[in-house]
Design an enzyme around this catalytic site. Structure first.
Site, mmCIF file in Angstrom:
data_model
loop_
_atom_site.group_PDB
_atom_site.id
_atom_site.type_symbol
_atom_site.label_atom_id
_atom_site.label_comp_id
_atom_site.label_asym_id
_atom_site.label_seq_id
_atom_site.Cartn_x
_atom_site.Cartn_y
_atom_site.Cartn_z
ATOM 1 N N VAL A 1 -32.252 -0.446 -44.166
ATOM 2 C CA VAL A 1 -33.236 0.555 -43.743
ATOM 3 C C VAL A 1 -33.982 0.094 -42.484
ATOM 4 C CG1 VAL A 1 -35.263 1.905 -44.389
ATOM 5 C CG2 VAL A 1 -33.399 1.596 -46.036
ATOM 6 N N GLY B 1 -18.506 -3.145 -41.802
ATOM 7 C CA GLY B 1 -17.231 -2.713 -42.380
ATOM 8 C C GLY B 1 -16.932 -1.273 -41.968
ATOM 9 N N GLU C 1 -27.634 -15.432 -59.026
ATOM 10 C CA GLU C 1 -27.725 -16.366 -60.156
ATOM 11 C C GLU C 1 -29.168 -16.749 -60.460
ATOM 12 O OE1 GLU C 1 -25.492 -16.855 -62.284
ATOM 13 O OE2 GLU C 1 -23.814 -16.036 -61.160
ATOM 14 N N ARG D 1 -24.785 2.911 -51.397
ATOM 15 C CA ARG D 1 -26.057 2.474 -51.967
ATOM 16 C C ARG D 1 -26.839 3.742 -52.304
ATOM 17 N NH1 ARG D 1 -23.504 -1.510 -51.401
ATOM 18 N NH2 ARG D 1 -24.150 -3.559 -50.628
ATOM 19 N N LYS E 1 -31.700 -14.790 -60.259
ATOM 20 C CA LYS E 1 -32.269 -13.673 -61.024
ATOM 21 C C LYS E 1 -31.628 -13.577 -62.419
ATOM 22 C CE LYS E 1 -35.222 -11.840 -58.031
ATOM 23 N NZ LYS E 1 -36.675 -11.742 -58.296
ATOM 24 N N TYR F 1 -29.052 -15.843 -54.883
ATOM 25 C CA TYR F 1 -29.986 -14.795 -55.315
ATOM 26 C C TYR F 1 -29.565 -14.241 -56.687
ATOM 27 C CZ TYR F 1 -32.884 -10.543 -54.946
ATOM 28 O OH TYR F 1 -33.809 -9.540 -55.152
ATOM 29 N N PHE G 1 -31.338 -0.060 -39.441
ATOM 30 C CA PHE G 1 -30.935 1.225 -38.856
ATOM 31 C C PHE G 1 -32.114 1.928 -38.185
ATOM 32 C CE2 PHE G 1 -26.941 2.335 -41.675
ATOM 33 C CZ PHE G 1 -26.301 1.194 -41.188
ATOM 34 N N GLY H 1 -18.095 1.219 -43.531
ATOM 35 C CA GLY H 1 -19.256 2.042 -43.880
ATOM 36 C C GLY H 1 -19.000 2.907 -45.106
ATOM 37 N N ARG I 1 -24.054 -14.848 -51.740
ATOM 38 C CA ARG I 1 -25.121 -14.131 -52.444
ATOM 39 C C ARG I 1 -25.430 -14.762 -53.795
ATOM 40 N NH1 ARG I 1 -24.578 -8.503 -49.786
ATOM 41 N NH2 ARG I 1 -26.034 -7.668 -51.282
HETATM 42 N N1 UDP Z 1 -25.619 -2.783 -43.756
HETATM 43 C C1 UDP Z 1 -25.060 -2.257 -42.605
HETATM 44 N N2 UDP Z 1 -25.664 -2.560 -41.410
HETATM 45 C C2 UDP Z 1 -26.775 -3.330 -41.293
HETATM 46 C C3 UDP Z 1 -27.339 -3.857 -42.478
HETATM 47 C C4 UDP Z 1 -26.728 -3.574 -43.692
HETATM 48 O O1 UDP Z 1 -24.057 -1.533 -42.641
HETATM 49 O O2 UDP Z 1 -27.249 -3.552 -40.160
HETATM 50 C C5 UDP Z 1 -24.989 -2.461 -45.044
HETATM 51 C C6 UDP Z 1 -24.640 -3.687 -45.893
HETATM 52 O O3 UDP Z 1 -23.362 -4.172 -45.553
HETATM 53 C C7 UDP Z 1 -24.678 -3.102 -47.285
HETATM 54 C C8 UDP Z 1 -25.728 -1.988 -47.187
HETATM 55 O O4 UDP Z 1 -25.898 -1.733 -45.803
HETATM 56 O O5 UDP Z 1 -23.445 -2.521 -47.614
HETATM 57 C C9 UDP Z 1 -27.065 -2.384 -47.783
HETATM 58 O O6 UDP Z 1 -27.424 -3.630 -47.259
HETATM 59 P P1 UDP Z 1 -28.824 -4.341 -47.490
HETATM 60 O O7 UDP Z 1 -28.820 -5.579 -46.648
HETATM 61 O O8 UDP Z 1 -29.919 -3.372 -47.252
HETATM 62 O O9 UDP Z 1 -28.901 -4.737 -49.024
HETATM 63 P P2 UDP Z 1 -27.864 -4.881 -50.230
HETATM 64 O O10 UDP Z 1 -27.818 -3.566 -50.871
HETATM 65 O O11 UDP Z 1 -26.507 -5.290 -49.705
HETATM 66 O O12 UDP Z 1 -28.492 -5.925 -51.069
#
Ligand code: UDP
Length: 322
Positions: A201, A218, A160, A224, A162, A158, A204, A220, A155
């Site tokens: 978003v 992970g 760095e 966020r 920003k 991105y 899911f 879960g 990551r």
């Molecule tokens: N995430 C997830 N399943 C997915 C996509 C993302 O569990 O199919 C998790 C991801 O590991 C993170 C959170 O959802 O903890 C938000 O991920 P996103 O990619 O939307 O952006 P981030 O907040 O990590 O920049």
């Protein structure tokens, strides 16, 4: 701080340049600016933006579109009052696929956009991110927190880029007296997100609408907090029109785990999907929630759209895309 550039207050119709104007947030910002009487020049190279996001503006005399990579010199004949620098890949899978473009748009692109603001005597706003806090050790995150970023991790490109962009904006502010604004955008959602951009978003919601397994990364337990796009854009507009050059967090402080969020999506879509677990991506922040004290007191801004209301609009959008 010093303000020595030849600033021109808009006398007639304000003119705004939006880089990344065909993107998710750039296109919503463009719509808001047009509603508020601006002439808008949107610039995008369609790396992650889409023509569908601006199709409805074809023929609008106050809208002009330039297809260009903003890392190249930006040349405009007309006066400009506001430069909104939104161009950048912004989803983890996009910037993992496009690490060099991501670093270039945050560095060279920000340099060009600031150069444009300087030449035109315009005010400049940088779309920065909560990612500058990395995997935060302070919770919730205030703007005073310096962050915890792995510079060489996946990551890093991105985060760095920003962080560099923020430093460059402040250097232009201090050195050239440019009026600069920095918004740190937390997780935002809404119509016009790409179905396959990999963010949680669209991932899911599309899985739920197809009754496919919901992929929680992970355990879960990572958190966020999600802001609906119209709330976010209103906050950003207020920041640009304010007098604050220090960074301001804009986001919704309602925090939840990704497991809770998956359950909420299943409920909101009425889906038969089951939850499955996939490996947690490297350096995935464990917790994220904005402290929005600055936005509340400086901008009189608070998010208004509930998660239920925002998801309803977002789900309706994705239903017609699937
Ligand atoms: N995430 C997830 N399943 C997915 C996509 C993302 O569990 O199919 C998790 C991801 O590991 C993170 C959170 O959802 O903890 C938000 O991920 P996103 O990619 O939307 O952006 P981030 O907040 O990590 O920049």
């Amino acid at each position: 701080m010093a303000t020595r550039n030849k600033r021109k207050q808009p006398v007639g119709q304000p003119v705004s340049v939006v880089t990344g104007g065909a993107g998710f947030l750039g296109s919503h910002l463009t719509d808001l600016l047009l509603q508020r009487g601006h002439r808008v020049i949107a610039i995008d190279n369609f790396v992650t933006g889409s023509v569908e996001n601006i199709d409805h503006l074809a023929g609008n005399p106050n809208f002009k579109f330039i297809q260009q990579d903003v890392t190249e010199f930006i040349f405009l004949h007309e006066p400009v009052n506001y430069v909104w620098h939104f161009a950048s890949p912004a989803s983890p899978i996009d910037y993992l696929e496009l690490p060099i473009q991501t670093l270039k748009v945050g560095s060279l692109g920000t340099h060009k956009a600031l150069g444009l603001a300087r030449t035109k005597g315009a005010r400049f706003l940088l779309a920065s991110t909560s990612e500058i806090y990395g995997d935060p050790l302070m919770h919730p995150q205030t703007e005073e927190y310096w962050g915890n970023v792995n510079t060489i991790g996946p990551r890093g490109c991105y985060d760095e880029s920003k962080r560099f962009a923020e430093a460059l904006a402040m250097a232009y502010h201090r050195e050239h007296g440019i009026e600069t604004r920095i918004v740190r955008i937390f997780n935002t959602y809404g119509p016009r997100m790409r179905l396959k951009d990999g963010r949680v978003v669209p991932a899911f919601v599309s899985q739920a609408l197809k009754n496919k397994p919901i992929t929680v990364f992970g355990t879960g337990q990572q958190t966020r907090s999600f802001c609906f796009c119209s709330d976010l854009i209103e906050g950003i507009y207020r920041l640009m029109m304010s007098s604050h050059s220090e960074p301001v967090n804009i986001g919704n402080p309602q925090e939840m785990t990704m497991l809770q969020f998956a359950e909420e999506i299943i409920r909101a879509t009425g889906s038969k999907s089951k939850i499955v677990h996939k490996p947690l991506p490297q350096d995935d922040p464990k917790q994220r929630r904005p402290d929005i004290t600055r936005a509340r007191s400086w901008l009189k801004w608070d998010p208004k759209v509930s998660l239920g209301e925002g998801l309803e609009k977002t789900i309706a959008y994705f239903r017609q895309k699937i």
